[in-house]
Design a protein around this motif. Structure first.
Motif, PDB file in Angstrom:
ATOM      1  N   LEU A   1       0.863  -1.187   0.000  1.00 46.70           N
ATOM      2  CA  LEU A   1       0.000   0.000   0.000  1.00 46.70           C
ATOM      3  C   LEU A   1       0.893   1.229   0.000  1.00 46.70           C
ATOM      4  O   LEU A   1       1.658   1.446   0.954  1.00 46.70           O
ATOM      5  N   ASP A   2       0.830   2.014  -1.071  1.00 48.29           N
ATOM      6  CA  ASP A   2       1.773   3.135  -1.189  1.00 48.29           C
ATOM      7  C   ASP A   2       1.132   4.274  -1.975  1.00 48.29           C
ATOM      8  O   ASP A   2       0.393   4.044  -2.940  1.00 48.29           O
ATOM      9  N   LYS A   3       1.440   5.497  -1.548  1.00 47.94           N
ATOM     10  CA  LYS A   3       0.927   6.691  -2.231  1.00 47.94           C
ATOM     11  C   LYS A   3       1.757   7.033  -3.475  1.00 47.94           C
ATOM     12  O   LYS A   3       1.340   7.838  -4.303  1.00 47.94           O
ATOM     13  N   LEU A   4       2.934   6.452  -3.571  1.00 43.82           N
ATOM     14  CA  LEU A   4       3.881   6.766  -4.644  1.00 43.82           C
ATOM     15  C   LEU A   4       4.231   8.249  -4.658  1.00 43.82           C
ATOM     16  O   LEU A   4       3.934   8.966  -5.619  1.00 43.82           O
ATOM     17  N   THR A   5       4.847   8.709  -3.601  1.00 43.15           N
ATOM     18  CA  THR A   5       5.413  10.063  -3.582  1.00 43.15           C
ATOM     19  C   THR A   5       6.683  10.037  -4.435  1.00 43.15           C
ATOM     20  O   THR A   5       7.021   8.995  -5.013  1.00 43.15           O
ATOM     21  N   TYR A   6       7.433  11.127  -4.432  1.00 42.97           N
ATOM     22  CA  TYR A   6       8.696  11.161  -5.181  1.00 42.97           C
ATOM     23  C   TYR A   6       9.600   9.980  -4.773  1.00 42.97           C
ATOM     24  O   TYR A   6      10.422   9.510  -5.553  1.00 42.97           O
ATOM     25  N   ALA A   7       9.432   9.505  -3.509  1.00 41.70           N
ATOM     26  CA  ALA A   7      10.342   8.468  -2.980  1.00 41.70           C
ATOM     27  C   ALA A   7       9.867   7.048  -3.290  1.00 41.70           C
ATOM     28  O   ALA A   7      10.598   6.091  -3.035  1.00 41.70           O
ATOM     29  N   GLY A   8       8.665   6.908  -3.834  1.00 43.11           N
ATOM     30  CA  GLY A   8       8.133   5.569  -4.080  1.00 43.11           C
ATOM     31  C   GLY A   8       8.249   5.208  -5.550  1.00 43.11           C
ATOM     32  O   GLY A   8       7.816   5.966  -6.421  1.00 43.11           O
ATOM     33  N   ASN A   9       8.825   4.068  -5.826  1.00 43.49           N
ATOM     34  CA  ASN A   9       9.027   3.657  -7.219  1.00 43.49           C
ATOM     35  C   ASN A   9       8.707   2.178  -7.387  1.00 43.49           C
ATOM     36  O   ASN A   9       9.423   1.330  -6.856  1.00 43.49           O
ATOM     37  N   LEU A  10       7.664   1.897  -8.171  1.00 43.01           N
ATOM     38  CA  LEU A  10       7.275   0.490  -8.342  1.00 43.01           C
ATOM     39  C   LEU A  10       8.347  -0.303  -9.081  1.00 43.01           C
ATOM     40  O   LEU A  10       8.394  -1.524  -8.986  1.00 43.01           O
ATOM     41  N   GLU A  11       9.222   0.412  -9.779  1.00 39.05           N
ATOM     42  CA  GLU A  11      10.305  -0.277 -10.483  1.00 39.05           C
ATOM     43  C   GLU A  11      11.201  -1.052  -9.524  1.00 39.05           C
ATOM     44  O   GLU A  11      11.849  -2.016  -9.915  1.00 39.05           O
ATOM     45  N   SER A  12      11.228  -0.612  -8.269  1.00 39.11           N
ATOM     46  CA  SER A  12      12.060  -1.305  -7.268  1.00 39.11           C
ATOM     47  C   SER A  12      11.490  -2.685  -6.943  1.00 39.11           C
ATOM     48  O   SER A  12      12.115  -3.466  -6.229  1.00 39.11           O
ATOM     49  N   LEU A  13      10.289  -2.983  -7.468  1.00 35.98           N
ATOM     50  CA  LEU A  13       9.640  -4.269  -7.178  1.00 35.98           C
ATOM     51  C   LEU A  13       9.553  -5.156  -8.417  1.00 35.98           C
ATOM     52  O   LEU A  13       8.831  -6.152  -8.422  1.00 35.98           O
ATOM     53  N   LYS A  14      10.290  -4.764  -9.452  1.00 32.09           N
ATOM     54  CA  LYS A  14      10.224  -5.495 -10.725  1.00 32.09           C
ATOM     55  C   LYS A  14      10.460  -6.997 -10.553  1.00 32.09           C
ATOM     56  O   LYS A  14       9.776  -7.814 -11.165  1.00 32.09           O
ATOM     57  N   GLU A  15      11.416  -7.338  -9.673  1.00 30.65           N
ATOM     58  CA  GLU A  15      11.781  -8.754  -9.500  1.00 30.65           C
ATOM     59  C   GLU A  15      10.626  -9.604  -8.948  1.00 30.65           C
ATOM     60  O   GLU A  15      10.643 -10.816  -9.085  1.00 30.65           O
ATOM     61  N   VAL A  16       9.645  -8.960  -8.286  1.00 30.79           N
ATOM     62  CA  VAL A  16       8.593  -9.759  -7.621  1.00 30.79           C
ATOM     63  C   VAL A  16       7.180  -9.406  -8.090  1.00 30.79           C
ATOM     64  O   VAL A  16       6.205 -10.040  -7.675  1.00 30.79           O
ATOM     65  N   GLN A  17       7.061  -8.390  -8.960  1.00 33.39           N
ATOM     66  CA  GLN A  17       5.716  -7.879  -9.268  1.00 33.39           C
ATOM     67  C   GLN A  17       4.813  -8.897  -9.967  1.00 33.39           C
ATOM     68  O   GLN A  17       3.589  -8.781  -9.905  1.00 33.39           O
ATOM     69  N   ASP A  18       5.399  -9.909 -10.594  1.00 31.78           N
ATOM     70  CA  ASP A  18       4.563 -10.887 -11.290  1.00 31.78           C
ATOM     71  C   ASP A  18       4.147 -12.060 -10.405  1.00 31.78           C
ATOM     72  O   ASP A  18       3.397 -12.935 -10.848  1.00 31.78           O
ATOM     73  N   SER A  19       4.634 -12.066  -9.172  1.00 32.97           N
ATOM     74  CA  SER A  19       4.254 -13.154  -8.261  1.00 32.97           C
ATOM     75  C   SER A  19       2.759 -13.072  -7.968  1.00 32.97           C
ATOM     76  O   SER A  19       2.211 -11.983  -7.775  1.00 32.97           O
ATOM     77  N   ASP A  20       2.093 -14.253  -7.894  1.00 31.56           N
ATOM     78  CA  ASP A  20       0.665 -14.204  -7.541  1.00 31.56           C
ATOM     79  C   ASP A  20       0.478 -13.983  -6.041  1.00 31.56           C
ATOM     80  O   ASP A  20      -0.643 -13.910  -5.556  1.00 31.56           O
ATOM     81  N   ARG A  21       1.592 -13.848  -5.303  1.00 32.26           N
ATOM     82  CA  ARG A  21       1.501 -13.520  -3.872  1.00 32.26           C
ATOM     83  C   ARG A  21       1.754 -12.033  -3.629  1.00 32.26           C
ATOM     84  O   ARG A  21       1.927 -11.606  -2.498  1.00 32.26           O
ATOM     85  N   TYR A  22       1.783 -11.228  -4.716  1.00 28.06           N
ATOM     86  CA  TYR A  22       2.041  -9.790  -4.565  1.00 28.06           C
ATOM     87  C   TYR A  22       0.909  -8.975  -5.203  1.00 28.06           C
ATOM     88  O   TYR A  22       0.487  -9.264  -6.318  1.00 28.06           O
TER      89      TYR A  22
END
Ligand code: NAD
Length: 348
Positions: free
Chosen positions: A31-52
Motif C-alpha cells: 500500500l503506497d501513495k507513490l510520492t517522489y520516494a516511491g518507485n514500483l520499479e524497485s519491485l520489478k523482480e517480484v511484481q509478477d508473483s501471484d503472492r504480490y
C-alpha cells in the motif's frame, strides 16, 4: 501469512517485499501513495508473483484504508510509509506531520476497527508492526553510550520528532485499546534502490559524473550503518516472532564518521571504475545541517539474543555490493529522478 506493507515502494519497504516474496510463502499487499520516494520499479523482480498485489493509497485516506483491510484481510501490518528525509523536513515539515503523525494515527484507527471484527484467535495473532528510526533518541554527542530500547526520546529534527510522535501513538494504541503492536527502531540503512538524495547513493552518482561530493560540516557526524537486506530480514523476524508490546533496536555495529563513509566509497570506486583522478579529490565541505545530531549508535543485543538475528554484511561487503548495484543500474537512477530532484542541496 498475508502481510499489508505500507510504503512498500520505498527503499526499505521494497527490500522487505522482495525478501518476503523470494524467501517465504507469505503474500504481500503493498500500500503506497507513490510520492517522489516511491518507485514500483524497485519491485520489478517480484511484481509478477501471484503472492504480490499493489494498492495505490494514501495512509491519510481512512475510507481507502478500510476498503483495503476489508478486501485483503491481512494477518499483519508492517508500517513503513513515511516522509523519511531529514533535509526535506527542515524545508517543509508539514508533509512530515501529515504522513508520519496523522497518517500513522489514521492507519492505527483503521487497523483497530478491522482487528475488533476478527475472531478471538485471529485477534491474538494479529500484529501491527511500526517501523521507526534511532533518530527518535536524539544525540549521543560526547559519550560512548549506545541507544537501548529504554533510552528516553529526545528527537532533534522535524523528521525525528514526527517519528517519535508516531511511536508514542503506536504504544498508546496497545496500552489503551489492546491492539497487538510491536516497534522497531533502526539505524541508517544503505544498499540498492536508495533514492539519490541520501548520502551514499548521492556520493556514488556524483563521483561517477565528476561532480563535487558535498560533506556537511567537517564530516565528523557518526552514524551506525546497516545494509538494507539485513534490516529487511530483521523486520520479518520481528513481525513473525516478536513479542507484542516489545521494542527492538536494529543496528549494524558499523559506527562510521560521514567522512569515513565518503572516503570508503571513493576507495571502492577507485578500484571498480579507475579514472585519472582519485575520487577523494572531489570531496568538498559545505555548511552543516541545522540541528545536526553528532552521533547515533545502536545496541542491537536484544534482537540478537531474543530473536537470533545478526547482520550478515559488514560495512565493507555491503558497500561494495551497493556501489556495484549503482554501477549496474544507472537507468533506475535516471528514472527515479524524473526531473524534480537533481541532487541539489536541501534543508539549509
Ligand atoms: N532509511 C533509513 O535509513 C531508515 C532508518 C530507520 C528507519 N527508517 C524508517 O523506515 C521507513 C521506510 O524508510 P525508507 O528509507 O524506505 O523511506 P522512503 O522515503 O524510501 O520510502 C517511503 C515510502 O512511503 C511512501 N509514502 C510516503 N507518504 C505516504 C502516504 N501518505 N501514504 C502511503 N505511502 C506513503 C512513499 O511513496 C515511499 O514509497 C520509514 O518509516 C523511516 O522512518 C528509515
Amino acid at each position: 501469512m498475508k502481510i499489508l506493507v505500507t510504503g512498500g515502494a520505498g527503499f526499505i519497504g521494497s527490500a522487505v517485499i522482495r525478501h518476503i516474496i523470494k524467501n517465504t510463502q507469505d503474500s504481500v499487499i503493498n500500500l503506497d501513495k507513490l510520492t517522489y520516494a516511491g518507485n514500483l520499479e524497485s519491485l520489478k523482480e517480484v511484481q509478477d508473483s501471484d503472492r504480490y498485489e499493489f494498492e495505490h493509497v494514501d495512509i491519510c485516506n481512512r475510507a481507502e484504508l478500510d476498503r483495503v483491510l476489508a478486501q485483503h484481510k491481512p494477518d499483519a501490518v508492517m508500517h513503513l510509509a513515511a516522509e523519511s528525509h531529514v533535509d526535506r523536513s527542515i524545508d517543509g515539515p508539514a508533509e512530515f506531520i501529515e504522513t508520519n503523525i496523522v497518517g500513522t494515527y489514521t492507519l492505527l484507527e483503521a487497523a483497530r476497527q478491522y482487528w475488533l471484527k476478527l475472531s478471538q484467535n485471529a485477534q491474538a495473532n494479529f500484529r501491527f508492526h511500526h517501523i521507526s528510526t534511532d533518530e527518535v533518541y536524539g544525540d549521543l554527542e560526547g559519550t560512548t553510550d549506545l541507544f537501548t530500547e529504554t533510552t528516553s526520546y529526545e528527537p532533534s529534527s522535524p523528521y525525528s520528532a514526527s517519528k517519535a510522535s508516531s511511536d508514542h501513538l503506536v504504544r498508546a494504541w496497545l496500552r489503551t485499546y489492546g491492539l497487538p503492536t510491536v516497534i522497531t527502531n533502526c539505524s541508517n540503512n544503505y544498499g540498492p534502490y536508495h533514492f539519490p538524495e541520501k548520502l551514499i547513493p548521492l556520493v556514488i552518482l556524483n563521483a561517477l559524473e565528476g561532480k563535487d561530493l558535498p560533506i556537511y560540516g567537517k564530516g565528523e557526524q557518526i552514524r551506525d550503518w546497516l545494509y538494507v537486506e539485513d534490516h529487511a530480514r530483521a523486520l520479518y523476524k520481528v513481525v513473525t516472532e516478536g513479542e507484542v508490546g516489545e521494542t527492538y533496536n536494529i543496528g549494524g555495529h558499523n559506527e562510521k564518521k560521514n567522512i569515513e563513509v565518503v572516503e570508503a566509497i571513493c576507495h571502492t570506486l577507485n578500484e571498480l571504475v579507475p579514472q585519472s583522478l582519485d575520487y577523494k579529490e572531489l570531496i568538498t565541505f559545505v555548511k552543516d545541517r541545522p540541528g545536526h545530531d553528532i552521533r547515533y549508535a545502536i545496541d542491537a543485543s536484544k534482537i540478537e539474543k531474543e530473536l537470533n538475528w545478526r547482520p550478515i554484511e559488514t560495512f565493507e561487503t555491503g558497500l561494495k555490493k551497493t556501489v556495484e548495484w549503482y554501477l549496474a543500474n544507472s537507468e533506475w537512477c535516471k528514472r527515479v529522478q524524473d526531473g524534480s530532484y537533481q541532487r541539489e542541496r536541501l534543508g539549509t
